[in-house]
Design a protein around this motif. Sequence first.
Motif, short mmCIF file in Angstrom:
data_model
loop_
_atom_site.label_atom_id
_atom_site.label_comp_id
_atom_site.label_asym_id
_atom_site.label_seq_id
_atom_site.Cartn_x
_atom_site.Cartn_y
_atom_site.Cartn_z
N ASN A 1 10.57 0.00 -5.97
CA ASN A 1 10.69 -1.00 -7.02
C ASN A 1 9.43 -0.99 -7.88
O ASN A 1 8.33 -1.26 -7.37
CB ASN A 1 10.87 -2.38 -6.37
CG ASN A 1 11.16 -3.48 -7.37
OD1 ASN A 1 10.85 -3.38 -8.55
ND2 ASN A 1 11.74 -4.56 -6.88
N PRO A 2 9.53 -0.69 -9.17
CA PRO A 2 8.34 -0.66 -10.01
C PRO A 2 7.54 -1.95 -10.04
O PRO A 2 6.31 -1.91 -10.17
CB PRO A 2 8.91 -0.33 -11.39
CG PRO A 2 10.14 0.46 -11.11
CD PRO A 2 10.73 -0.19 -9.88
N GLY B 1 0.82 -1.21 0.00
CA GLY B 1 0.00 0.00 0.00
C GLY B 1 0.85 1.25 0.00
O GLY B 1 2.02 1.24 -0.40
N THR B 2 0.29 2.33 0.49
CA THR B 2 0.96 3.63 0.38
C THR B 2 1.26 4.27 1.73
O THR B 2 1.45 5.47 1.82
CB THR B 2 0.09 4.59 -0.45
OG1 THR B 2 -1.22 4.67 0.12
CG2 THR B 2 -0.01 4.11 -1.89
N THR C 1 2.52 -4.67 -9.08
CA THR C 1 1.78 -5.78 -8.48
C THR C 1 0.66 -5.26 -7.59
O THR C 1 -0.46 -5.78 -7.62
CB THR C 1 2.73 -6.68 -7.67
OG1 THR C 1 3.74 -7.19 -8.54
CG2 THR C 1 1.98 -7.85 -7.04
N ASP C 2 0.95 -4.23 -6.82
CA ASP C 2 -0.09 -3.64 -5.98
C ASP C 2 -1.22 -3.08 -6.83
O ASP C 2 -2.40 -3.17 -6.46
CB ASP C 2 0.51 -2.55 -5.09
CG ASP C 2 1.45 -3.10 -4.04
OD1 ASP C 2 1.45 -4.33 -3.83
OD2 ASP C 2 2.20 -2.31 -3.44
N ARG C 3 -0.87 -2.51 -7.98
CA ARG C 3 -1.93 -1.99 -8.87
C ARG C 3 -2.76 -3.13 -9.42
O ARG C 3 -3.99 -3.05 -9.47
CB ARG C 3 -1.30 -1.19 -10.02
CG ARG C 3 -2.36 -0.64 -10.98
CD ARG C 3 -3.22 0.40 -10.28
NE ARG C 3 -4.43 0.70 -11.03
CZ ARG C 3 -5.62 0.15 -10.79
NH1 ARG C 3 -5.79 -0.76 -9.84
NH2 ARG C 3 -6.67 0.52 -11.49
N ASP D 1 -1.20 6.89 -8.79
CA ASP D 1 -0.12 6.66 -7.83
C ASP D 1 0.95 5.75 -8.42
O ASP D 1 2.15 5.96 -8.23
CB ASP D 1 -0.67 6.06 -6.54
CG ASP D 1 -1.23 7.09 -5.59
OD1 ASP D 1 -1.33 8.27 -5.98
OD2 ASP D 1 -1.59 6.72 -4.45
N THR D 2 0.52 4.72 -9.12
CA THR D 2 1.45 3.76 -9.70
C THR D 2 2.40 4.44 -10.67
O THR D 2 3.63 4.26 -10.60
CB THR D 2 0.69 2.64 -10.42
OG1 THR D 2 -0.11 1.93 -9.47
CG2 THR D 2 1.64 1.67 -11.11
N VAL D 3 1.86 5.23 -11.58
CA VAL D 3 2.70 5.92 -12.57
C VAL D 3 3.70 6.85 -11.89
O VAL D 3 4.90 6.85 -12.21
CB VAL D 3 1.82 6.70 -13.57
CG1 VAL D 3 2.67 7.58 -14.47
CG2 VAL D 3 0.97 5.75 -14.40
#
Length: 252
Positions: free
Chosen positions: A90-91, A19-20, A96-98, A107-109
């Motif tokens: 780590n992308p 998560g974040t 994976t979270d996305r 957030d992912t981008v």
Amino acid sequence: MSTEMPPDDAQLAVLPETGTGTLGLDLVRRLAAEALGTALLIIAVIGSGIMATNLSSDVGLQLLENAAATGGALIGLILMFGAVSGAHFNPVVTLTDRFLGSTSTSDTVLYVIAQIFGGCCGAVLANLMFSLPAVEVSTNIRSGGGIWLSEVIATVGLLLVIQGCVRTGRASVVPFAVGAWIAGAYWFTSSTSFANPAVTIARMLSDSFAGIAPSSAPMFILMQLIGTVIAFGLIRLFYPHTPPPVEGSPDV
């Protein structure tokens, strides 16, 4: 025997690596943490590689020193920033979270951009710490079927370690599990376990023990992405997420 329940979706969205961050900070602060954390990770990877070659001509000892420094740094960094941004660094962790729905597309981008930027800054700083040119493109060729397969395995294992710990109610051990996996994978994979596209890109900027030639990087990143897709399927297989029942709800 532990009676701790697996986390629900709301908890997964803030726990370390899935998560974040539990602090609930705004995006700018979280992106700063991701950039700085990835920079410090790269400093540890490249810096320990340079120091290892300065201290010893024994390649096995160099790898041991590089692995120990990287594993230790990962533990400290995830403990440091886990509550701030989720400590992805780590992308493939972020992607994976996305895929699993615990982070948003925006957030992912932005996380991935911050990770790559931070990693490249870390490579420059690591070079400068050892009085090397700020940017020194690597000539370290890493290629071959076994090496590419290693990156798939290292990435799958990393993501299963993260999700397996968090989804079984053991988020507190994630820093140590991740550090142990990466340090171990340095030794049992022929690629020395990059398992991180941001790290792969940043390591192109250092012509050192830890570097990777630009011609070798695209296949590493492709294998890491393939590993991410495989890991996603295995996470769904082994850890089908069912939120705990609401208290007082009837059994069905």
